[in-house]
Design a protein around this motif. Structure first.
Motif, PDB file in Angstrom:
ATOM      1  N   ARG A   1       5.215   2.825  -0.589  1.00 21.06           N
ATOM      2  CA  ARG A   1       4.966   1.468  -1.083  1.00 21.06           C
ATOM      3  C   ARG A   1       3.575   1.329  -1.704  1.00 21.06           C
ATOM      4  O   ARG A   1       3.070   0.223  -1.863  1.00 21.06           O
ATOM      5  CB  ARG A   1       5.134   0.464   0.058  1.00 21.06           C
ATOM      6  N   SER A   2       2.966   2.450  -2.066  1.00 21.45           N
ATOM      7  CA  SER A   2       1.575   2.423  -2.522  1.00 21.45           C
ATOM      8  C   SER A   2       1.341   1.599  -3.784  1.00 21.45           C
ATOM      9  O   SER A   2       0.205   1.208  -4.065  1.00 21.45           O
ATOM     10  CB  SER A   2       1.072   3.850  -2.761  1.00 21.45           C
TER      11      SER A   2
ATOM     12  N   ALA B   1       2.523  -6.700  -2.889  1.00 21.62           N
ATOM     13  CA  ALA B   1       2.644  -7.395  -1.603  1.00 21.62           C
ATOM     14  C   ALA B   1       2.167  -6.508  -0.459  1.00 21.62           C
ATOM     15  O   ALA B   1       1.493  -6.972   0.469  1.00 21.62           O
ATOM     16  CB  ALA B   1       4.095  -7.818  -1.368  1.00 21.62           C
ATOM     17  N   PHE B   2       2.499  -5.236  -0.528  1.00 25.95           N
ATOM     18  CA  PHE B   2       2.072  -4.286   0.499  1.00 25.95           C
ATOM     19  C   PHE B   2       0.557  -4.179   0.531  1.00 25.95           C
ATOM     20  O   PHE B   2      -0.069  -4.190   1.598  1.00 25.95           O
ATOM     21  CB  PHE B   2       2.701  -2.932   0.206  1.00 25.95           C
ATOM     22  N   LEU B   3      -0.071  -4.108  -0.652  1.00 23.29           N
ATOM     23  CA  LEU B   3      -1.523  -3.936  -0.739  1.00 23.29           C
ATOM     24  C   LEU B   3      -2.278  -5.198  -0.322  1.00 23.29           C
ATOM     25  O   LEU B   3      -3.457  -5.131   0.040  1.00 23.29           O
ATOM     26  CB  LEU B   3      -1.920  -3.546  -2.166  1.00 23.29           C
ATOM     27  N   SER B   4      -1.627  -6.336  -0.368  1.00 26.17           N
ATOM     28  CA  SER B   4      -2.296  -7.580   0.013  1.00 26.17           C
ATOM     29  C   SER B   4      -2.000  -8.000   1.445  1.00 26.17           C
ATOM     30  O   SER B   4      -2.768  -8.744   2.053  1.00 26.17           O
ATOM     31  CB  SER B   4      -1.886  -8.719  -0.933  1.00 26.17           C
TER      32      SER B   4
ATOM     33  N   PHE C   1      -5.034  -2.881   5.016  1.00 23.87           N
ATOM     34  CA  PHE C   1      -5.806  -3.302   3.838  1.00 23.87           C
ATOM     35  C   PHE C   1      -6.623  -4.549   4.172  1.00 23.87           C
ATOM     36  O   PHE C   1      -6.252  -5.673   3.829  1.00 23.87           O
ATOM     37  CB  PHE C   1      -4.871  -3.563   2.657  1.00 23.87           C
ATOM     38  N   ARG C   2      -7.714  -4.342   4.840  1.00 22.97           N
ATOM     39  CA  ARG C   2      -8.525  -5.469   5.304  1.00 22.97           C
ATOM     40  C   ARG C   2      -9.565  -5.870   4.258  1.00 22.97           C
ATOM     41  O   ARG C   2     -10.089  -5.022   3.535  1.00 22.97           O
ATOM     42  CB  ARG C   2      -9.201  -5.112   6.623  1.00 22.97           C
ATOM     43  N   PRO C   3      -9.890  -7.167   4.193  1.00 18.87           N
ATOM     44  CA  PRO C   3     -10.912  -7.614   3.245  1.00 18.87           C
ATOM     45  C   PRO C   3     -12.297  -7.150   3.674  1.00 18.87           C
ATOM     46  O   PRO C   3     -12.514  -6.778   4.832  1.00 18.87           O
ATOM     47  CB  PRO C   3     -10.790  -9.141   3.299  1.00 18.87           C
TER      48      PRO C   3
END
Length: 283
Positions: free
Chosen positions: A248-249, A253-256, A261-263
Motif C-alpha cells: 500500500r506504499s 489514505a495509507f500514508l495519512s 506515519f506520524r506527524p
C-alpha cells in the motif's frame, strides 16, 4: 492497555518468500542461514565468519553459546565482545541469529558500536546508561543506513511529509537507498507486510557513491563519537512508504492514516546529515 511484547514467529511458521523482501537484501549471501530447515549452531556461524575481526581491536571474533554458565561469569555483554572477541548467541533464536548476520555483513559498524558501548560501561558501570548508550542501542536494534541523493528529498523526510516523500520516491528510484541494519527490525520483518519504522542515520550522497565507502564513513563517525551521542540524532523512517516495501506504499489514505506515519513533533529538529561526494576525475 500495555503494549504487547513482540513475538517472533516460529521457524517453521515463516514463509521463506519473506526473505525476498527488500529489508533482507543486504544479507542475500547469508539467507541460507535463515531459510535452512534447522537452526544453524555457533559452529556453522563461525565457519561462515572465518577471518572475522573486530575493526577496533583487531581481535578475532567468534560466536559462542550463551549458556547459564557463561552468564554466570558476570561479564557485561559488550565487554565480553570487546575484551574477548566472544559474541554470546542464544540457540534457536531469531534475534541472535539476525544479529550474527549483521556482524557478518557490517563488521566495521558493529565493531564501532561495541567499542563505544564498552567504553561507556567502563566509565559509568553496568548499572547506568548514558544518552550515548541509548542512541547506540537504538541504532543497533532498529537502525537503518539511508543514502539521500538531494536536499529536497531530505527536507520532505525531515518535515514528515510522507505523501510528498512517497511521490518523490516513485518519480526517482535513486532519491533514496535503505540498508536495514538493526537486527530487531529484521526480526519484525519476518512477518508479512511489515510496518517497520527505522531509526536512521542519513547520509547525503550521490547515487554513484560507493556503498563500502559510505559504511566506512558511518563506522568512523560512530567510533569518533561524531554520531550517536544522543537518541534524538536518529531520524524515524517508516519504510512502508518506499516503493516495493509494502503493497500500500502508494496509497494516499495509507500514508495519512497509517499508525507508523506520524506527524513531526513540535520543536523537533534533526541534525545535519553526514555528507559524501563522488570524486571527479583528477581528485
Amino acid at each position: 492497555m500495555a503494549k504487547r511484547r513482540f513475538q517472533a514467529p516460529a521457524r517453521d511458521a515463516v514463509d521463506r518468500s519473506i526473505f525476498e523482501h527488500p529489508a533482507f537484501a543486504p544479507y542475500r549471501f547469508e539467507l541460507d542461514l535463515l531459510s535452512a530447515e534447522h537452526w544453524p549452531d555457533v559452529g556453522t556461524l563461525n565457519a561462515r565468519a572465518c577471518g572475522l575481526k573486530h575493526a577496533q581491536t583487531g581481535a578475532r571474533l567468534r560466536f559462542v553459546d550463551q549458556t547459564a554458565a557463561l552468564l554466570g561469569e558476570g561479564i557485561h555483554y559488550e565487554t565480553r565482545i570487546f575484551e574477548r572477541g566472544e559474541i554470546p548467541t542464544r540457540a534457536d533464536n531469531w534475534h541472535d541469529l539476525l544479529n550474527a548476520l549483521v556482524w557478518l555483513r557490517f563488521p566495521q559498524i558493529k565493531s564501532a558500536l561495541n567499542a563505544r558501548q564498552a567504553a561507556d560501561v567502563l566509565a559509568v558501570g553496568a548499572a547506568q546508561r548514558t544518552r550515548g548508550q541509548c542512541a547506540l542501542t537504538h541504532f543497533d536494534e532498529a537502525g537503518a543506513i539511508v543514502r539521500v541523493s538531494d536536499i529536497h528529498t531530505l527536507a520532505l523526510w525531515d518535515a514528515h511529509d510522507w505523501g510528498s516523500l512517497s511521490t518523490r520516491l516513485q518519480l526517482d528510484s535513486e532519491a533514496l537507498d535503505v540498508w536495514v541494519f538493526g537486527h530487531a527490525l529484521l526480526e519484525h520483518a519476518l512477518w508479512p507486510e511489515p510496518m517497520l519504522v527505522a531509526k536512521a542515520i542519513a547520509v547525503l550522497a550521490d547515487p554513484e557513491a560507493s556503498a563500502s565507502n559510505l559504511f566506512s564513513r558511518i563506522a568512523d563517525g560512530i567510533a569518533q563519537s561524531e554520531l550517536l551521542s544522543d537518541p534524538q540524532q536518529l531520524r524515524p523512517l517508516p519504510t512502508a512508504l518506499i516503493p516495493g516495501w509494502h503493497p500500500r506504499s502508494t496509497e494516499a489514505a495509507f500514508l495519512s492514516e497509517g499508525e507508523c506515519f506520524r506527524p513531526l513533533r513540535m520543536g523537533r529538529v534533526y541534525p545535519r546529515p553526514l555528507t559524501m561526494h563522488t570524486a571527479t576525475p583528477g581528485e
